[in-house]
Design a protein around this motif. Structure first.
Motif, short mmCIF file in Angstrom:
data_model
loop_
_atom_site.label_atom_id
_atom_site.label_comp_id
_atom_site.label_asym_id
_atom_site.label_seq_id
_atom_site.Cartn_x
_atom_site.Cartn_y
_atom_site.Cartn_z
N ASP A 1 0.60 -1.32 0.02
CA ASP A 1 -0.12 0.00 -0.16
C ASP A 1 0.99 0.75 -0.15
O ASP A 1 0.50 2.25 -1.37
CB ASP A 1 -1.36 -0.08 1.08
N ARG A 2 1.68 1.25 0.72
CA ARG A 2 2.74 2.25 0.66
C ARG A 2 3.92 3.11 0.03
O ARG A 2 4.05 4.10 -0.43
CB ARG A 2 3.63 2.47 1.79
N LEU A 3 4.27 1.20 -1.14
CA LEU A 3 5.06 1.11 -2.60
C LEU A 3 3.42 2.37 -2.83
O LEU A 3 4.21 2.71 -4.13
CB LEU A 3 4.99 0.41 -2.66
N ALA A 4 2.72 1.54 -3.02
CA ALA A 4 1.68 2.06 -4.19
C ALA A 4 1.32 3.67 -4.05
O ALA A 4 0.95 4.83 -4.99
CB ALA A 4 0.24 1.51 -4.33
N GLU A 5 1.44 4.33 -2.72
CA GLU A 5 0.93 5.52 -2.29
C GLU A 5 2.85 6.29 -2.92
O GLU A 5 2.26 7.47 -3.53
CB GLU A 5 0.77 6.33 -0.69
N LEU A 6 3.56 5.85 -2.35
CA LEU A 6 5.13 6.89 -3.49
C LEU A 6 5.18 6.03 -4.59
O LEU A 6 6.13 7.58 -5.53
CB LEU A 6 6.25 5.79 -2.80
N GLY A 7 4.10 5.18 -5.14
CA GLY A 7 4.64 5.67 -7.05
C GLY A 7 5.60 5.05 -7.44
O GLY A 7 6.10 4.98 -8.18
N LEU A 8 6.18 3.20 -6.24
CA LEU A 8 6.75 3.03 -6.58
C LEU A 8 6.94 1.16 -7.10
O LEU A 8 5.64 0.94 -6.75
CB LEU A 8 7.66 2.61 -5.67
N VAL A 9 7.88 0.43 -7.11
CA VAL A 9 7.33 -1.12 -7.89
C VAL A 9 8.69 -2.19 -7.10
O VAL A 9 9.17 -1.58 -6.90
CB VAL A 9 7.49 -1.51 -9.26
N ALA A 10 8.04 -2.92 -6.15
CA ALA A 10 8.41 -4.10 -5.68
C ALA A 10 7.00 -4.82 -5.32
O ALA A 10 6.13 -5.20 -5.12
CB ALA A 10 9.26 -3.56 -4.64
N ASN A 11 7.90 -6.34 -5.69
CA ASN A 11 6.82 -7.12 -4.62
C ASN A 11 7.24 -8.58 -3.61
O ASN A 11 8.71 -8.44 -3.89
CB ASN A 11 6.73 -8.09 -6.80
N PRO A 12 6.76 -8.70 -3.29
CA PRO A 12 7.35 -10.06 -2.61
C PRO A 12 7.61 -11.45 -2.69
O PRO A 12 7.55 -11.65 -4.09
CB PRO A 12 6.00 -10.36 -1.31
N GLU B 1 -3.84 -13.91 -0.21
CA GLU B 1 -3.46 -13.85 0.05
C GLU B 1 -1.37 -14.15 -0.69
O GLU B 1 -0.95 -14.16 0.19
CB GLU B 1 -3.52 -15.51 0.40
N CYS B 2 -1.70 -14.36 -1.65
CA CYS B 2 -0.69 -14.77 -2.59
C CYS B 2 -0.33 -13.23 -3.49
O CYS B 2 0.63 -13.02 -4.30
CB CYS B 2 -0.10 -15.64 -2.72
N ASN B 3 -1.39 -12.08 -2.88
CA ASN B 3 -1.33 -11.31 -4.32
C ASN B 3 -1.53 -11.61 -5.81
O ASN B 3 -1.03 -11.14 -6.42
CB ASN B 3 0.31 -10.15 -4.23
N HIS B 4 -2.52 -12.44 -5.56
CA HIS B 4 -3.18 -13.06 -6.76
C HIS B 4 -1.65 -13.80 -7.76
O HIS B 4 -1.52 -13.31 -8.90
CB HIS B 4 -3.78 -11.71 -7.87
N THR B 5 -0.63 -13.92 -7.61
CA THR B 5 0.57 -15.00 -8.09
C THR B 5 0.20 -16.25 -7.90
O THR B 5 1.40 -16.60 -8.88
CB THR B 5 1.72 -14.47 -6.84
N GLY B 6 0.24 -16.86 -7.18
CA GLY B 6 -0.75 -18.22 -7.37
C GLY B 6 1.14 -19.27 -6.75
O GLY B 6 0.53 -20.29 -6.72
N LYS B 7 1.88 -18.32 -5.48
CA LYS B 7 3.00 -18.58 -5.22
C LYS B 7 3.17 -18.24 -3.85
O LYS B 7 2.48 -17.46 -3.09
CB LYS B 7 4.35 -18.47 -6.05
N GLU B 8 3.78 -19.14 -3.28
CA GLU B 8 3.94 -19.51 -1.39
C GLU B 8 5.17 -18.27 -1.91
O GLU B 8 6.41 -18.04 -2.54
CB GLU B 8 4.50 -20.48 -1.41
N ARG B 9 4.56 -17.55 -0.66
CA ARG B 9 5.93 -16.48 0.14
C ARG B 9 7.04 -17.19 -0.03
O ARG B 9 7.37 -17.68 0.53
CB ARG B 9 5.50 -15.86 1.46
N ALA B 10 8.30 -16.34 -0.14
CA ALA B 10 10.05 -16.89 0.41
C ALA B 10 10.21 -16.71 1.71
O ALA B 10 9.00 -15.94 2.49
CB ALA B 10 10.45 -16.26 -0.52
N GLU B 11 10.82 -17.55 1.99
CA GLU B 11 11.50 -17.55 3.92
C GLU B 11 12.61 -16.22 4.05
O GLU B 11 12.96 -15.96 3.13
CB GLU B 11 12.43 -18.29 4.20
#
Length: 670
Positions: free
Chosen positions: A491-502, A519-529
């Motif tokens: 959410d904060r990245l979006a406010e700042l106009g920046l791009v990154a993904n877990p 839960e997976c931000n619509h990627t279909g993949k598990e979060r990395a450790e």
């Protein structure tokens, strides 16, 4: 391990530090004061990165600002604090230094309608206390305006018998022109225009003006926002009547047949009576509606819109030329769920703005003030390390290698209980305080009391900032960390106009089996450790994440050893989380706490009851195998709980296990 009272001896074996830095506390404090004055001379909005206990708050609170009229624009310095306790501590410093200081209290602290005694008279069927609360909390009305409306509703009949009290603009305007050195208030007073117009503003710790979207109907919940937006659409006779359709229109551009009609409706100005007469109304509703309608697509399926909210000035102040504007930012996702609402006071008319922070996150300061700061790093990283070890004499021991996220409470209660008991046994009455998450506080308090700590002092992450209540403690414990989660970072990245993904694994999300979900931000993949991010602005994302996860722990550690000019004062802090590693804050680490397995406990319990024992005896009297029994007994020897001798002529191994050996856990802090 030596006690905290012998810290200098302990440091003889601590990690080596570079000898070339001048690390005297008084000199650093003098340097900080000079650089604050320089920033004011240059009218440079500056964010000061200064370690805890180097006197950030003290310097601002005790400088006789009335002697610097050219730097302060002939107005009091406005010192904003994160908590009331921090405000009051700073005010005491000002008064002790002989300054003319004022303390501003919120309406909850001083207004009579906030008390249970004000169940009469009633306004529109509601007791006065309840009516005032509803206008301020549910309907978002500022307290001075709520008082003004109450007087109108009651025809001023209440004034003689029980006056309505509270800070009014009428009180603040002359105060900011008076012969006052400094005014202390909490961050929320930044919304009071007289305090931010033409004044030097100092934010002690980073403010956070994000509106937490809660479930209670009295808070700014998602449902409350929906009702307020619908009420405003209806008031402006808009061609649509639902929040969902408004969001869809904001995504679809300007090709709808009634787009122009809707835009005209969104220019409608509500009057003073709207919030009073309509329970669904809210002063922010027009700005919220416009922000949602203007939203633009950003990264990770977020939409971000902003609008200006200009509160109506109280009666008699319409021509005061005070800047009352506030910027309202709304973030919602592609499922039309509102994620955050941020309302930031317009600081553009302040004379100069200073920020004080031991571990600043520049992007978050920008979001919450609207100010682009120059950053002043008072000490280099090696200087900070040398000063902490040599002057502050603060030793930090990491316990275990787990992050221990306790945002929802303590999960490994056995380990934490064992750690608390070990610290109590080891340090006695010197151990009486700790810092942890709000969710873990009650559990930790009970553990400490069970271990024999009388009335333990426990602060929570966030609450500890700019507090000195632990400054004289010799031993401290920081339990776990908190984590804002991926969603708020995005959410904060979006406010700042920046791009990154877990960062994610190649394995399918267990929640949606690869189909894509929230839960997976619509990627279909598990979060990395870990808490890593990928993408062009990954470092900013990780810094935002660490502003809560890591920096709150660092702030907690820094609450100890608050007397760096006293050569006899020192402290040891045990940190039951690994999030500060690698870090210049860390001196030692330990294996931590090991909870014994059932068979292991049986072996130890049997062995410690014997004067002497052998592997065979243990094997015959427990469920352990010969190999396992030997392993456990040898570990006890290594840990110092047992001794081993060989009996001639056959070389039989004879073990003597101390009766003090704990069978349920092992704590290694050495």
């Amino acid at each position: 391990m030596e006690e905290a009272t012998t810290m200098n001896a302990t440091y003889s074996t601590a990690k080596s530090v570079p000898p070339q830095f001048d690390y005297k506390t008084d000199e650093y404090r003098s340097r900080f004061r000079d650089e604050v004055l320089d920033a004011l001379r240059e009218r440079s909005n500056t964010l000061f990165d200064v370690p805890t206990a180097l006197g950030k708050t003290h310097t601002v609170a005790t400088t006789p600002w009335g002697q610097y009229p050219s730097l302060t624009n002939q107005k009091p310095v406005i010192h904003f604090h994160k908590t009331r306790d921090a405000r009051d501590e700073a005010a005491k410093k000002s008064k002790k230094a002989g300054l003319d200081a004022e303390v501003l209290q919120g309406w909850e602290e001083i207004s009579l309608p906030a008390s249970d005694a004000f169940d009469w008279p009633s306004i529109r069927g509601k007791p006065l206390r309840q009516w005032i609360y509803q206008q301020c909390e549910r309907n978002g009305m500022r307290y001075p305006e709520a008082v003004h409306r109450a007087k109108i509703e009651l025809n001023d009949d209440l004034l003689d018998e029980a006056p309505l009290t509270g800070i009014q603009w009428a009180d603040l305007l002359p105060l900011t022109r008076a012969n006052v050195d400094i005014i202390h208030a909490t961050h929320q007073f930044a919304f009071a225009p007289p305090l931010r117009n033409g004044t030097v503003v100092v934010f002690d710790e980073q403010p956070d003006f994000t509106q937490n979207l809660k479930d209670s109907p009295d808070d700014l919940s998602r449902e409350r926002i929906r009702c307020a937006v619908v009420a405003y659409l209806d008031e402006g006779e808009a061609p649509i009547q639902t929040l969902g359709l408004l969001m869809e229109l904001s995504k679809g551009g300007a090709d709808k047949p009634f787009q122009g009609q809707l835009q005209n409706a969104l220019t409608h100005q509500t009057d003073r009576d709207w919030c009073v007469s309509n329970d669904d109304a809210h002063p922010l509703a027009p700005a919220l509606t416009r922000a949602i309608f203007r939203a633009e697509p950003r990264s990770n399926g977020r939409y971000v819109g902003t609008a200006t909210y200009t509160p109506q000035a109280p009666s008699g102040f319409g021509g005061s030329n005070l800047n009352t504007d506030q910027e309202v930012t709304v973030v919602f996702d592609d499922e039309n769920t509102i994620q955050t609402v941020r309302v930031v006071p317009d600081m553009s008319q302040a004379h100069t703005i200073l920020g004080l922070d031991a571990f600043p996150t520049k992007p978050l300061w920008k979001l919450n003030t609207g100010v682009s700061f120059d950053v002043n790093h008072l000490l280099s990283a090696p200087e900070r390390m040398v000063w902490r070890r040599r002057e502050k004499q603060l030793r930090v021991v990491q316990v275990g290698s787990d992050a221990n996220h306790y945002t929802r409470g303590i999960q490994n209660t056995q380990k934490v209980r064992a750690l608390v008991e070990e610290l109590r046994d080891r340090h006695g009455d010197a151990f009486s305080s700790a810092i942890t998450s709000k969710a873990a506080k009650d559990t930790l308090k009970q553990m400490m009391e069970d271990a024999g700590v009388n009335d333990p002092t426990i602060l929570t992450f966030g609450e500890q900032n700019s507090r000195n209540v632990l400054g004289d403690e010799d031993v401290g414990l920081v339990v776990g960390c908190i984590d804002m989660g991926d969603g708020p970072v995005l959410d904060r990245l979006a406010e700042l106009g920046l791009v990154a993904n877990p960062d994610r694994k190649n394995t399918e999300c267990s929640n949606c089996e690869g189909d894509g979900c929230r839960e997976c931000n619509h990627t279909g993949k598990e979060r990395a450790e870990g808490r890593g991010f990928v993408g062009p602005d990954a470092r900013v994302a990780e810094r935002i994440c660490d502003s809560v996860r890591r920096d709150e722990v660092k702030q907690a550690i820094s609450r100890y050893g608050r007397n760096p000019t006293n050569p006899t004062d020192s402290a040891t802090v045990y940190v039951h989380t690994s999030v500060i590693r690698p870090s210049l804050l860390l001196d030692d680490d330990s294996e931590g706490v090991d909870i014994r397995a059932t068979r292991e406990s049986e072996v130890i319990a049997f062995a410690r009851e014997q004067d002497e024992t052998t592997t065979k005896a243990v094997w015959n009297n427990t469920n352990a195998s010969r190999k396992y029994a030997t392993k456990v007994l040898n570990e006890l020897v290594e840990q110092g709980f047992a001794t081993l001798r060989e009996e001639e002529p056959y070389g039989t191994h004879i073990y003597t296990v101390s009766s003090d050996t704990p069978s349920d856990h092992f704590v290694d802090l050495d």
